[in-house]
Write a protein that holds these residues in place. Sequence first.
Motif: not given
Length: 283
Positions: A198-218
């Motif tokens: 769960x700690x590692x899943x939480x770490x990657x979840x933070x990074x993945x959660x940020x992705x839709x807030x910054x991605x524009x092209x697609x």
Amino acid sequence: MRRRRRIKPFMAVRYALLILGLVVTVIPMFYMVISSLKSNKSTFSYPPQLFPNPHEITLENYVYIFRHVSFLKYLGNTLFTALMTVLLSAVISSVLAYSFARFKFPGKSLFYGMIISVMLIPGLAMIIPQFEMAVRFGMVNHLWGVILFYSAWVTPFSTFLLKGYIEDNIPRELDEAIYMDGGSIYSVYLFVIMPMASPAIAAISILNYLFPFEELGWSQTILKSDEIRTLPVAITMFFQAHNRTDWGYVFAMTSLSMVPVVLFYLALQKYFISGLSSGSIKG
């Protein structure tokens, strides 16, 4: 008398670089927030004022975006996209990482190499075949057309991190204990891998959660209707809808878009730090 500690030159240089990096990172964000609290006329003042006068501070930019820009609708679309991306990528990457970390099967190295090699290819480099797939499966102008592709983009890196965490921090003896009690590989995944990773899943979840807030092209390519646009697309369309750029409104939208990201990070901060520190120690 106690001797005063002398700061070594190397330490002084390191602290100076850290402070410089902090300043370079924080000042643009600080300027954005401050500018969102000023009128558009004050935003264009020269020279720029990092610390405006108290009487210049106003909330008119925030009032405008709530009344005229449908900010909450765009925020809701982005939050839904982010949460679904986090959920899908967490499930898929954890299953893949568990399979690669615990089992031997024909073609394991080949399959893992193929997944890792995807990280070397930028997502926008595949935008044409991806768009053709979206058209074929009827996902154009649907949020799921964004969610599924976002999940596919972030899964390889998430799998890479989770596989290393499982191998280094979750002993195989725990798997064997489950098997001895009559459990299956699914029991190991649900009651050993998922809780302990769960700690590692939480770490990657933070990074993945940020992705839709910054991605524009697609998202700009596939989302055509105003009803389902995410915040990056909405901010871009706001530029195109006005004859001139009203930076106060843009800064207000951008500042508010940071709030869900900061709150999500604060909620998982404990697990995020734990995942990073545990990942550095082999079990």
